[in-house]
Design a protein around this motif. Structure first.
Motif, PDB file in Angstrom:
ATOM      1  N   VAL A 169      -0.198   9.171  14.168  1.00 11.75           N
ATOM      2  CA  VAL A 169      -1.244   9.521  12.998  1.00 11.75           C
ATOM      3  C   VAL A 169      -0.610  10.365  11.895  1.00 11.75           C
ATOM      4  CG1 VAL A 169      -3.176   9.653  14.613  1.00 11.75           C
ATOM      5  CG2 VAL A 169      -1.762  11.858  14.207  1.00 11.75           C
ATOM      6  N   LEU A 170       0.449  11.022  11.735  1.00  9.16           N
ATOM      7  CA  LEU A 170       0.878  11.632  10.821  1.00  9.16           C
ATOM      8  C   LEU A 170       1.455  10.610   9.643  1.00  9.16           C
ATOM      9  CD1 LEU A 170       0.886  14.216   9.018  1.00  9.16           C
ATOM     10  CD2 LEU A 170       3.065  14.816  10.162  1.00  9.16           C
ATOM     11  N   LEU A 171       2.337   9.743  10.120  1.00  8.45           N
ATOM     12  CA  LEU A 171       2.775   8.657   9.329  1.00  8.45           C
ATOM     13  C   LEU A 171       1.633   7.677   8.735  1.00  8.45           C
ATOM     14  CD1 LEU A 171       5.883   7.548  11.708  1.00  8.45           C
ATOM     15  CD2 LEU A 171       5.549   9.345  10.043  1.00  8.45           C
ATOM     16  N   ALA A 172       0.719   7.560   9.656  1.00 12.77           N
ATOM     17  CA  ALA A 172      -0.410   6.715   9.015  1.00 12.77           C
ATOM     18  C   ALA A 172      -1.269   7.369   7.975  1.00 12.77           C
ATOM     19  CB  ALA A 172      -1.357   6.360  10.295  1.00 12.77           C
ATOM     20  N   THR A 173      -1.408   8.726   8.126  1.00  9.93           N
ATOM     21  CA  THR A 173      -2.153   9.517   7.279  1.00  9.93           C
ATOM     22  C   THR A 173      -1.191   9.643   5.932  1.00  9.93           C
ATOM     23  OG1 THR A 173      -3.277  10.753   8.801  1.00  9.93           O
ATOM     24  CG2 THR A 173      -3.261  11.696   6.583  1.00  9.93           C
ATOM     25  N   SER A 174      -0.055   9.778   6.020  1.00  7.19           N
ATOM     26  CA  SER A 174       0.809   9.806   4.790  1.00  7.19           C
ATOM     27  C   SER A 174       0.767   8.583   4.044  1.00  7.19           C
ATOM     28  CB  SER A 174       2.379   9.900   5.229  1.00  7.19           C
ATOM     29  OG  SER A 174       2.562  10.908   6.001  1.00  7.19           O
ATOM     30  N   LEU A 175       0.379   7.658   4.526  1.00  5.25           N
ATOM     31  CA  LEU A 175       0.271   6.347   3.689  1.00  5.25           C
ATOM     32  C   LEU A 175      -1.072   6.327   3.297  1.00  5.25           C
ATOM     33  CD1 LEU A 175       2.083   3.999   6.581  1.00  5.25           C
ATOM     34  CD2 LEU A 175       2.624   3.940   4.170  1.00  5.25           C
ATOM     35  N   LYS A 176      -2.222   6.803   3.821  1.00  6.33           N
ATOM     36  CA  LYS A 176      -3.358   6.578   3.459  1.00  6.33           C
ATOM     37  C   LYS A 176      -3.540   7.638   2.457  1.00  6.33           C
ATOM     38  CE  LYS A 176      -8.135   7.088   4.810  1.00  6.33           C
ATOM     39  NZ  LYS A 176      -9.072   7.008   6.150  1.00  6.33           N
ATOM     40  N   VAL A 177      -2.935   8.672   2.263  1.00  2.58           N
ATOM     41  CA  VAL A 177      -3.088   9.643   1.252  1.00  2.58           C
ATOM     42  C   VAL A 177      -2.483   9.238   0.038  1.00  2.58           C
ATOM     43  CG1 VAL A 177      -1.963  11.885   0.479  1.00  2.58           C
ATOM     44  CG2 VAL A 177      -3.165  11.905   2.778  1.00  2.58           C
ATOM     45  N   GLY A 178      -1.441   8.455   0.069  1.00  6.20           N
ATOM     46  CA  GLY A 178      -0.740   7.678  -0.782  1.00  6.20           C
ATOM     47  C   GLY A 178      -1.727   6.615  -1.538  1.00  6.20           C
ATOM     48  N   ALA A 179      -2.413   6.048  -0.648  1.00  9.04           N
ATOM     49  CA  ALA A 179      -3.414   4.710  -1.094  1.00  9.04           C
ATOM     50  C   ALA A 179      -4.639   5.515  -1.618  1.00  9.04           C
ATOM     51  CB  ALA A 179      -3.954   4.210   0.147  1.00  9.04           C
ATOM     52  N   VAL A 180      -5.008   6.602  -1.180  1.00  6.94           N
ATOM     53  CA  VAL A 180      -6.316   7.315  -1.755  1.00  6.94           C
ATOM     54  C   VAL A 180      -5.934   7.830  -3.075  1.00  6.94           C
ATOM     55  CG1 VAL A 180      -7.499   9.476  -1.347  1.00  6.94           C
ATOM     56  CG2 VAL A 180      -7.274   7.880   0.386  1.00  6.94           C
ATOM     57  N   VAL A 181      -4.721   8.608  -3.322  1.00  6.87           N
ATOM     58  CA  VAL A 181      -4.694   9.078  -4.425  1.00  6.87           C
ATOM     59  C   VAL A 181      -4.350   8.061  -5.666  1.00  6.87           C
ATOM     60  CG1 VAL A 181      -2.480   9.901  -5.653  1.00  6.87           C
ATOM     61  CG2 VAL A 181      -3.454  11.258  -3.596  1.00  6.87           C
ATOM     62  N   ALA A 182      -3.821   6.809  -5.316  1.00  7.83           N
ATOM     63  CA  ALA A 182      -3.808   5.628  -6.043  1.00  7.83           C
ATOM     64  C   ALA A 182      -5.157   4.943  -6.317  1.00  7.83           C
ATOM     65  CB  ALA A 182      -2.787   4.734  -5.596  1.00  7.83           C
ATOM     66  N   GLY A 183      -5.881   5.302  -5.629  1.00  5.33           N
ATOM     67  CA  GLY A 183      -7.510   4.772  -6.000  1.00  5.33           C
ATOM     68  C   GLY A 183      -7.546   3.310  -5.125  1.00  5.33           C
ATOM     69  N   ALA A 184      -6.965   3.194  -4.098  1.00  7.70           N
ATOM     70  CA  ALA A 184      -7.056   1.966  -3.284  1.00  7.70           C
ATOM     71  C   ALA A 184      -8.556   1.902  -2.746  1.00  7.70           C
ATOM     72  CB  ALA A 184      -6.009   1.574  -2.194  1.00  7.70           C
ATOM     73  N   ASP A 185      -9.144   0.774  -2.607  1.00  4.64           N
ATOM     74  CA  ASP A 185     -10.253   0.778  -1.758  1.00  4.64           C
ATOM     75  C   ASP A 185     -10.179   0.940  -0.330  1.00  4.64           C
ATOM     76  OD1 ASP A 185      -9.812  -1.751  -0.280  1.00  4.64           O
ATOM     77  OD2 ASP A 185     -10.681  -2.859  -1.988  1.00  4.64           O
ATOM     78  N   GLU A 186     -11.443   1.369   0.255  1.00  2.00           N
ATOM     79  CA  GLU A 186     -11.381   1.519   1.713  1.00  2.00           C
ATOM     80  C   GLU A 186     -10.613   0.819   2.808  1.00  2.00           C
ATOM     81  OE1 GLU A 186     -14.866   3.461   3.458  1.00  2.00           O
ATOM     82  OE2 GLU A 186     -15.050   4.520   1.646  1.00  2.00           O
ATOM     83  N   LYS A 187     -10.845  -0.716   2.379  1.00  4.55           N
ATOM     84  CA  LYS A 187     -10.238  -1.388   3.257  1.00  4.55           C
ATOM     85  C   LYS A 187      -8.893  -1.694   3.255  1.00  4.55           C
ATOM     86  CE  LYS A 187     -10.209  -6.524   3.925  1.00  4.55           C
ATOM     87  NZ  LYS A 187      -8.846  -6.460   3.566  1.00  4.55           N
ATOM     88  N   ASP A 188      -8.242  -1.479   2.239  1.00  7.49           N
ATOM     89  CA  ASP A 188      -7.024  -1.434   2.209  1.00  7.49           C
ATOM     90  C   ASP A 188      -6.358  -0.174   2.650  1.00  7.49           C
ATOM     91  OD1 ASP A 188      -6.363  -4.004   0.976  1.00  7.49           O
ATOM     92  OD2 ASP A 188      -6.388  -3.474  -1.142  1.00  7.49           O
ATOM     93  N   GLN A 189      -7.123   1.163   2.290  1.00  7.56           N
ATOM     94  CA  GLN A 189      -6.661   2.333   2.724  1.00  7.56           C
ATOM     95  C   GLN A 189      -6.532   1.978   4.466  1.00  7.56           C
ATOM     96  OE1 GLN A 189      -9.295   5.505   2.216  1.00  7.56           O
ATOM     97  NE2 GLN A 189      -9.309   5.011  -0.143  1.00  7.56           N
ATOM     98  N   LYS A 190      -7.501   1.520   5.054  1.00  7.55           N
ATOM     99  CA  LYS A 190      -7.657   1.367   6.642  1.00  7.55           C
ATOM    100  C   LYS A 190      -6.305   0.397   6.943  1.00  7.55           C
ATOM    101  CE  LYS A 190     -10.202   0.215  10.457  1.00  7.55           C
ATOM    102  NZ  LYS A 190      -8.975  -0.203  11.097  1.00  7.55           N
ATOM    103  N   CYS A 191      -6.086  -0.752   6.294  1.00  7.91           N
ATOM    104  CA  CYS A 191      -4.959  -1.558   6.519  1.00  7.91           C
ATOM    105  C   CYS A 191      -3.949  -0.752   6.672  1.00  7.91           C
ATOM    106  CB  CYS A 191      -4.694  -2.738   5.443  1.00  7.91           C
ATOM    107  SG  CYS A 191      -6.050  -3.788   5.760  1.00  7.91           S
ATOM    108  N   LEU A 192      -3.473   0.048   5.573  1.00 11.10           N
ATOM    109  CA  LEU A 192      -2.322   1.100   5.620  1.00 11.10           C
ATOM    110  C   LEU A 192      -2.072   1.922   6.732  1.00 11.10           C
ATOM    111  CD1 LEU A 192      -0.812   1.986   1.950  1.00 11.10           C
ATOM    112  CD2 LEU A 192      -0.123   0.251   3.612  1.00 11.10           C
ATOM    113  N   TYR A 193      -3.166   2.596   7.123  1.00  8.42           N
ATOM    114  CA  TYR A 193      -3.300   3.488   8.013  1.00  8.42           C
ATOM    115  C   TYR A 193      -3.131   2.715   9.477  1.00  8.42           C
ATOM    116  CZ  TYR A 193      -5.203   7.063  11.052  1.00  8.42           C
ATOM    117  OH  TYR A 193      -5.292   8.204  12.047  1.00  8.42           O
ATOM    118  N   ASP A 194      -3.486   1.531   9.495  1.00 12.85           N
ATOM    119  CA  ASP A 194      -3.125   0.725  10.869  1.00 12.85           C
ATOM    120  C   ASP A 194      -1.811   0.265  10.867  1.00 12.85           C
ATOM    121  OD1 ASP A 194      -5.876   0.909  11.550  1.00 12.85           O
ATOM    122  OD2 ASP A 194      -6.329  -1.162  10.715  1.00 12.85           O
TER     123      ASP A 194
END
Lengths: 323, 323
Positions: A169-194
């Motif tokens: 979860v911490l690796l997944a969240t690290s990716l998600k944080v990067g995506a969020v900061v860059a303004g990625a949409d929720e679907k892509d955030q989720k893909c990266l989290y997965d």
């Protein structure tokens, strides 16, 4: 490869410029000692690669990345007390170098500092909320890990859930944080989290293998450490699954300590049994399956392939790591 | 008085309805055990009284108040490990009832949970930032407190700075959070913060006195506990200041353990020396001075007197506490 190297160098330069040395030094020295150790900086790198992938700014991601690294180091400082681990990254752990009380308190301060770093970005609320959620999961993972030590049997699904919470979860969240900061949409955030979850599972299984077979000088931890501490890792659980009743009895006796053996002999005997049962191959297969799932998740991100290239290479590079 | 009682009952009802019991129970049971213990709930009460004073809503302040209480309990759980304190509020401490590892991990989870609670209000960023700032100060205070144990001499200004960080800032921040949530202006926020610092200093000095003279059944901690643990409290430092060279020698010998005495005899002898020197009076005078400073700060808040009445009474009530 150049991009990966470049982000790593930029982040190293940034982190080395952060002022970790403050008074009282008793509190801050152990944090600086831990956070500034040379390492993969896996969590920041995942955050920065994800941010870069969506066209985000390094400067918006650097503090959140540092928050993730600091939070991770907080867990290491405390976990090493709980596990009585003497070595980490080839150096003395904080509680060994200082003492238990100092390690408790410095770990606490590292955690609080992580939340401070998490706010230094243009989307502080989302980053703090993500850090919050993931840190409680990591605590839950550590709780399961500790409970497993005294629990008579641990199933493979239970183990997988534990490593999901403790590591993935911490690796997944690290990716998600990067995506969020860059303004990625929720679907892509989720893909990266997965992607991060699957990658994290593979990463931990690899750790279980490396603990048995790596060179201490390269791995930075004691080889066979999990065996000495009776950790029910995937190696152990797979061995139980594959074992004949006689082999199973031998392994359980070795782990439960019914046979009086010294540590090195115990490690050697358990490893011999793992070899008999081809446990390494079996765990490597499972690991490969998670790497495959990670690839599928990354494929689903709605960006052209060339934007995903660096993260994909980074994951591939790590899948062949020796430490 | 009615208002104070009413806020206390409302908050007690709220906190008892919060779902602390989750899985894994090993992680969450010690948090519920600590946070749900009956107590003064000083930090939430200060937060709620401050919010109410400025006409803020209970519902906007209740989660921040809970965040402060949970963060405070996190420090208690970890401090009790470091201090090896067996009793707290008349009950076994977490590390005694469970074990050290469980207390480390549950304390960690309590801290993370506090940040989660801090976000559940209409001004989450400000509340999280305040919690962040204060928790790092509390860690610094605990660091000084630990260092003082092995430090040969501690000056009175050093001690006052330590208790400011370890105790007063959290009370001051509790008030400020209430004011922020209610939309008070910065000047008034600062007045309340200053009130909290002075009140917190007095509160801790009172604790130092109570540790020597209270009844364990009322106080909930071991009487003379600070003396047994060689804590350099204001009682000890004032005694050193007032002592003749001969008395100073006796006190230092008792603390440094050059004379072999059992705990009870040590406590009795130190207390006898405190009586000879009228240390209690001297510390009570200092305490009264801080209570006076608190009053001045509260006077400066730009609200009609009737709005300040409840907080004023609450502080007065606590200044006469026996536990």
């Amino acid at each position: 490869m150049e991009k990966i190297q470049q982000l790593k160098e930029r982040f190293d330069a940034f982190i080395n410029g952060v002022d970790f040395i403050k008074v009282p030094s008793g509190l801050y020295d152990p944090i600086a000692y831990t956070v500034l150790q040379k390492g993969k900086r896996l969590r920041p790198m995942l955050c920065l690669l994800a941010c870069d992938m969506f066209g985000g700014e390094f400067n918006e991601a650097k503090y959140p990345a540092l928050a993730l690294e600091t939070a991770h180091n907080f867990t290491l400082i405390h976990d090493d007390i709980m596990d009585q681990a003497p070595l980490r990254r080839g150096k003395e752990t904080v509680y060994k170098k200082w003492n238990i009380n100092q390690a408790i308190l410095s770990g606490d301060a590292a955690m609080v500092t992580a939340f401070d770093f998490a706010m230094r970005t243009h989307r502080p609320l989302e980053v703090v909320a993500l850090l919050n959620q993931v840190m409680i999961e990591v605590c839950e993972g550590q709780q399961y890990d500790m409970s497993f030590e005294t629990q008579a049997t641990v199933s493979i699904p239970e183990y997988l859930e534990m490593i999901r919470l403790k590591t993935a979860v911490l690796l997944a969240t690290s990716l998600k944080v990067g995506a969020v900061v860059a303004g990625a949409d929720e679907k892509d955030q989720k893909c990266l989290y997965d992607f991060g979850i699957a990658f994290g599972m593979a990463f931990q299984l690899q750790d279980d293998i490396l603990d048995c077979y790596s060179d201490v000088a390269v791995f930075g931890k004691v080889t066979g450490g999990d065996i000495v501490e009776n950790k029910k890792t995937m190696m152990y659980l797979k061995a139980l699954e594959l074992a004949s009743p006689e082999q199973r009895g031998r392994l359980e006796d070795l782990y439960l300590g019914d046979i009086a053996v010294n540590s090195q002999r115990k490690v050697d005997e358990v490893l011999a049994l793992y070899d008999e049962l081809n446990v390494k191959d079996a765990v490597e297969q499972l690991m490969a399956e998670y790497f495959r799932q990670a690839t599928v998740a990354l494929d689903a991100v709605s960006l052209p392939e060339e934007r995903k290239e660096h993260l994909r290479r980074y994951a591939e590079m790590l899948s062949g790591r020796q430490k």
